[in-house]
Design a protein around this motif. Structure first.
Motif, PDB file in Angstrom:
ATOM      1  N   MET A 146       0.917  -1.255  -0.016  1.00  0.00           N
ATOM      2  CA  MET A 146      -0.121  -0.014  -0.117  1.00  0.00           C
ATOM      3  C   MET A 146       0.832   1.380  -0.143  1.00  0.00           C
ATOM      4  SD  MET A 146      -3.082   0.880  -0.252  1.00  0.00           S
ATOM      5  CE  MET A 146      -4.296   2.339   0.330  1.00  0.00           C
ATOM      6  N   ALA A 147       1.941   1.255   0.921  1.00  0.00           N
ATOM      7  CA  ALA A 147       2.797   2.423   0.782  1.00  0.00           C
ATOM      8  C   ALA A 147       3.350   2.567  -0.331  1.00  0.00           C
ATOM      9  CB  ALA A 147       3.836   2.253   2.031  1.00  0.00           C
ATOM     10  N   ALA A 148       3.854   1.611  -1.250  1.00  0.00           N
ATOM     11  CA  ALA A 148       4.562   1.620  -2.436  1.00  0.00           C
ATOM     12  C   ALA A 148       3.407   2.219  -3.449  1.00  0.00           C
ATOM     13  CB  ALA A 148       4.979   0.047  -3.038  1.00  0.00           C
ATOM     14  N   ARG A 149       2.260   1.959  -3.365  1.00  0.00           N
ATOM     15  CA  ARG A 149       1.184   2.304  -4.212  1.00  0.00           C
ATOM     16  C   ARG A 149       0.790   3.794  -4.143  1.00  0.00           C
ATOM     17  NH1 ARG A 149      -3.689  -1.743  -5.563  1.00  0.00           N
ATOM     18  NH2 ARG A 149      -4.916  -0.626  -7.314  1.00  0.00           N
ATOM     19  N   HIS A 150       0.897   4.322  -2.881  1.00  0.00           N
ATOM     20  CA  HIS A 150       0.572   5.645  -2.286  1.00  0.00           C
ATOM     21  C   HIS A 150       1.805   6.171  -1.549  1.00  0.00           C
ATOM     22  CE1 HIS A 150      -3.776   5.417  -3.703  1.00  0.00           C
ATOM     23  NE2 HIS A 150      -3.483   4.233  -3.414  1.00  0.00           N
ATOM     24  N   PRO A 151       2.818   6.788  -2.281  1.00  0.00           N
ATOM     25  CA  PRO A 151       3.951   7.111  -1.562  1.00  0.00           C
ATOM     26  C   PRO A 151       3.643   8.264  -0.565  1.00  0.00           C
ATOM     27  CG  PRO A 151       4.459   6.882  -3.779  1.00  0.00           C
ATOM     28  CD  PRO A 151       3.055   6.872  -3.874  1.00  0.00           C
ATOM     29  N   ASP A 152       2.669   9.116  -0.744  1.00  0.00           N
ATOM     30  CA  ASP A 152       2.601  10.347  -0.044  1.00  0.00           C
ATOM     31  C   ASP A 152       1.679   9.774   1.288  1.00  0.00           C
ATOM     32  OD1 ASP A 152       4.154  11.675  -1.572  1.00  0.00           O
ATOM     33  OD2 ASP A 152       2.342  12.282  -2.716  1.00  0.00           O
ATOM     34  N   LEU A 153       1.307   8.616   1.289  1.00  0.00           N
ATOM     35  CA  LEU A 153       0.285   8.282   2.123  1.00  0.00           C
ATOM     36  C   LEU A 153       1.022   7.791   3.696  1.00  0.00           C
ATOM     37  CD1 LEU A 153      -2.695   7.652   2.894  1.00  0.00           C
ATOM     38  CD2 LEU A 153      -2.502   5.380   1.990  1.00  0.00           C
ATOM     39  N   ALA A 154       0.624   8.134   4.724  1.00  0.00           N
ATOM     40  CA  ALA A 154       1.238   7.463   5.949  1.00  0.00           C
ATOM     41  C   ALA A 154       0.117   6.358   6.345  1.00  0.00           C
ATOM     42  CB  ALA A 154       1.131   8.550   7.299  1.00  0.00           C
ATOM     43  N   VAL A 155       0.939   5.050   6.428  1.00  0.00           N
ATOM     44  CA  VAL A 155       0.106   3.878   6.737  1.00  0.00           C
ATOM     45  C   VAL A 155       0.411   3.323   8.077  1.00  0.00           C
ATOM     46  CG1 VAL A 155      -0.445   1.445   6.122  1.00  0.00           C
ATOM     47  CG2 VAL A 155       0.049   3.217   4.430  1.00  0.00           C
ATOM     48  N   ASP A 156      -0.691   3.598   8.967  1.00  0.00           N
ATOM     49  CA  ASP A 156      -0.428   2.995  10.564  1.00  0.00           C
ATOM     50  C   ASP A 156      -0.827   1.836  10.459  1.00  0.00           C
ATOM     51  OD1 ASP A 156       0.677   5.699  10.850  1.00  0.00           O
ATOM     52  OD2 ASP A 156      -1.260   6.433  11.154  1.00  0.00           O
ATOM     53  N   VAL A 157      -0.372   1.137  11.340  1.00  0.00           N
ATOM     54  CA  VAL A 157      -1.084  -0.233  12.092  1.00  0.00           C
ATOM     55  C   VAL A 157      -1.530  -0.265  13.422  1.00  0.00           C
ATOM     56  CG1 VAL A 157       0.178  -1.677  10.370  1.00  0.00           C
ATOM     57  CG2 VAL A 157       1.154  -1.024  12.680  1.00  0.00           C
ATOM     58  N   VAL A 158      -2.771  -0.812  13.919  1.00  0.00           N
ATOM     59  CA  VAL A 158      -3.093  -1.235  15.083  1.00  0.00           C
ATOM     60  C   VAL A 158      -3.375  -2.546  15.651  1.00  0.00           C
ATOM     61  CG1 VAL A 158      -4.916  -0.348  16.730  1.00  0.00           C
ATOM     62  CG2 VAL A 158      -3.964   1.437  15.029  1.00  0.00           C
ATOM     63  N   ARG A 159      -2.851  -2.860  16.599  1.00  0.00           N
ATOM     64  CA  ARG A 159      -3.062  -4.295  17.192  1.00  0.00           C
ATOM     65  C   ARG A 159      -4.577  -4.207  17.699  1.00  0.00           C
ATOM     66  NH1 ARG A 159      -3.347  -7.045  21.590  1.00  0.00           N
ATOM     67  NH2 ARG A 159      -2.611  -9.328  21.976  1.00  0.00           N
ATOM     68  N   THR A 160      -5.437  -5.167  17.666  1.00  0.00           N
ATOM     69  CA  THR A 160      -6.868  -5.114  18.224  1.00  0.00           C
ATOM     70  C   THR A 160      -7.067  -6.428  18.792  1.00  0.00           C
ATOM     71  OG1 THR A 160      -9.108  -4.618  17.755  1.00  0.00           O
ATOM     72  CG2 THR A 160      -7.983  -5.758  15.971  1.00  0.00           C
ATOM     73  N   SER A 161      -8.149  -6.758  19.169  1.00  0.00           N
ATOM     74  CA  SER A 161      -8.565  -7.812  20.019  1.00  0.00           C
ATOM     75  C   SER A 161      -9.921  -8.696  19.580  1.00  0.00           C
ATOM     76  CB  SER A 161      -8.660  -7.613  21.309  1.00  0.00           C
ATOM     77  OG  SER A 161      -9.708  -6.554  21.687  1.00  0.00           O
ATOM     78  N   TRP A 162      -9.994  -9.814  20.081  1.00  0.00           N
ATOM     79  CA  TRP A 162     -11.286 -10.263  19.785  1.00  0.00           C
ATOM     80  C   TRP A 162     -12.635  -9.341  19.937  1.00  0.00           C
ATOM     81  CZ3 TRP A 162     -13.320 -14.300  17.106  1.00  0.00           C
ATOM     82  CH2 TRP A 162     -14.705 -14.761  17.312  1.00  0.00           C
ATOM     83  N   ASP A 163     -12.805  -8.729  21.192  1.00  0.00           N
ATOM     84  CA  ASP A 163     -13.805  -8.042  21.401  1.00  0.00           C
ATOM     85  C   ASP A 163     -13.923  -6.684  20.651  1.00  0.00           C
ATOM     86  OD1 ASP A 163     -14.828  -9.749  23.343  1.00  0.00           O
ATOM     87  OD2 ASP A 163     -13.646  -8.830  24.873  1.00  0.00           O
ATOM     88  N   GLU A 164     -12.669  -6.368  20.017  1.00  0.00           N
ATOM     89  CA  GLU A 164     -12.763  -5.099  19.314  1.00  0.00           C
ATOM     90  C   GLU A 164     -12.531  -5.020  18.106  1.00  0.00           C
ATOM     91  OE1 GLU A 164     -12.105  -1.334  20.911  1.00  0.00           O
ATOM     92  OE2 GLU A 164     -13.723  -2.505  21.994  1.00  0.00           O
ATOM     93  N   GLN A 165     -12.218  -6.245  17.264  1.00  0.00           N
ATOM     94  CA  GLN A 165     -12.007  -6.281  15.874  1.00  0.00           C
ATOM     95  C   GLN A 165     -12.740  -5.673  15.007  1.00  0.00           C
ATOM     96  OE1 GLN A 165     -11.548 -10.302  14.391  1.00  0.00           O
ATOM     97  NE2 GLN A 165     -12.882 -11.069  15.906  1.00  0.00           N
ATOM     98  N   THR A 166     -14.110  -5.854  15.146  1.00  0.00           N
ATOM     99  CA  THR A 166     -15.108  -4.952  14.127  1.00  0.00           C
ATOM    100  C   THR A 166     -15.376  -3.601  14.539  1.00  0.00           C
ATOM    101  OG1 THR A 166     -17.045  -6.159  15.344  1.00  0.00           O
ATOM    102  CG2 THR A 166     -15.860  -7.252  13.417  1.00  0.00           C
ATOM    103  N   ARG A 167     -15.391  -3.490  15.859  1.00  0.00           N
ATOM    104  CA  ARG A 167     -15.646  -2.074  16.409  1.00  0.00           C
ATOM    105  C   ARG A 167     -14.819  -1.208  15.867  1.00  0.00           C
ATOM    106  NH1 ARG A 167     -16.251  -2.585  22.788  1.00  0.00           N
ATOM    107  NH2 ARG A 167     -17.411  -4.244  22.014  1.00  0.00           N
TER     108      ARG A 167
END
Length: 289
Positions: free
Chosen positions: A111-132
């Motif tokens: 994704m970063a290679a496809r959109h060089p100006d885009l900051a791509v962040d990651v967030v670890r989630t959990s079973w209870d929160e994964q869709t929320r």
């Protein structure tokens, strides 16, 4: 007629607490104000939502229906607020959620290679929160583990992997080549039973054994593994999770006759975004490669 989101939040608090006093404390408002707002909402919706007497507060059929639908409306409004706030300060960011054991590096790099100006962040989630986290806008997409509530979501299946029983190293079944789910029925399950449908669907005579003790409170994989190591219960997890969290006092054993853990990419069904479409394509291609 437009639904007032503030009144809707007030209603959800009362519906969850089933007590006006506790709901008012939770909302940090005076109880008479809360009562007036609920009456105003009932008038706007032309429906009685709550029955209240000196002993109890309970939902009507209309109230139960609204409680089912309200969280999705409130989450969608929060997602809009988050995205507008980001745009207002000129942030071009894309956030990816993921469940434990799922590696997202290849998809994020694509994704970063496809959109060089885009900051791509990651967030670890959990079973209870994964869709929320998707519905309320904390992430743009999320790698989720099925089963999930599909309401308000679009899903793209990605891959599947075996699930294993996670046991203390000195457990009576620890040395076996494999186990059946019924062999684990007398054990304490240290996770939401909805995450293991086969466990939930065991015969009722076994359910009595499974629910003989209250489930311990553990929110993270690390906490749950601590309980397993202490002999407090067991887990049923995808094999990638237990191999990532390897420890000498815990072992895992393959389980016969249960479905693999399915991983899907989830995003909001009501959102039209080229960035989301691009990430879905990038993730699918990265995993296929």
């Amino acid at each position: 007629m437009d639904v007032d989101l503030r009144k809707l939040r007030y209603f959800v608090a009362v519906a969850e607490e089933l007590h006006f006093g506790r709901a008012a404390e939770r909302l940090h408002i005076a109880q008479p104000v809360l009562s007036r707002q609920i009456r105003a909402l009932e008038k706007e919706l032309r429906a009685q939502l709550l029955r209240r007497d000196r002993r109890a507060t309970e939902l009507t059929a209309a109230g139960s229906r609204l409680l089912e639908d309200a969280p999705a409306l409130l989450a969608a409004a929060e997602a809009v607020r988050r995205r507008v706030a980001q745009a207002a300060v000129g942030q071009l960011r894309f956030t990816v959620g993921f469940m434990p054991g799922v590696t997202v590096t290849a998809a994020v790099r694509a994704m970063a290679a496809r959109h060089p100006d885009l900051a791509v962040d990651v967030v670890r989630t959990s079973w209870d929160e994964q869709t929320r986290v998707v519905l309320d806008g904390r992430v743009d997409v999320c790698f989720v583990r099925m089963p999930v509530d599909r309401r308000g979501l679009r899903l793209r299946p990605l891959f599947a992997e075996p699930r294993v029983a996670v046991l203390p190293a000195d457990h009576r079944l620890a040395g076996k080549a494999s186990v059946g789910i019924a062999e684990l029925a007398a054990e304490q399950l240290l996770q939401d039973p909805d995450a293991v449908p086969e466990w939930r669907d065991l015969p009722e005579r076994l359910a009595e054994q499974r629910h003989s003790r209250p489930r311990l409170v553990a929110n993270t994989v690390e906490e749950k593994l601590e309980y397993v190591a202490a002999g407090e219960g067991i887990l049923v997890l995808p094999v990638s999770v237990v191999t990532f969290y390897t420890r000498p006092d815990v072992v895992h054993v393959p389980i016969e006759g249960i479905a693999d853990s399915q991983v899907c990419l989830a995003w909001s069904a009501g959102r039209s975004s080229q960035l989301v479409r691009d990430f879905v394509e990038s993730a699918a291609a990265a995993l296929a490669g």
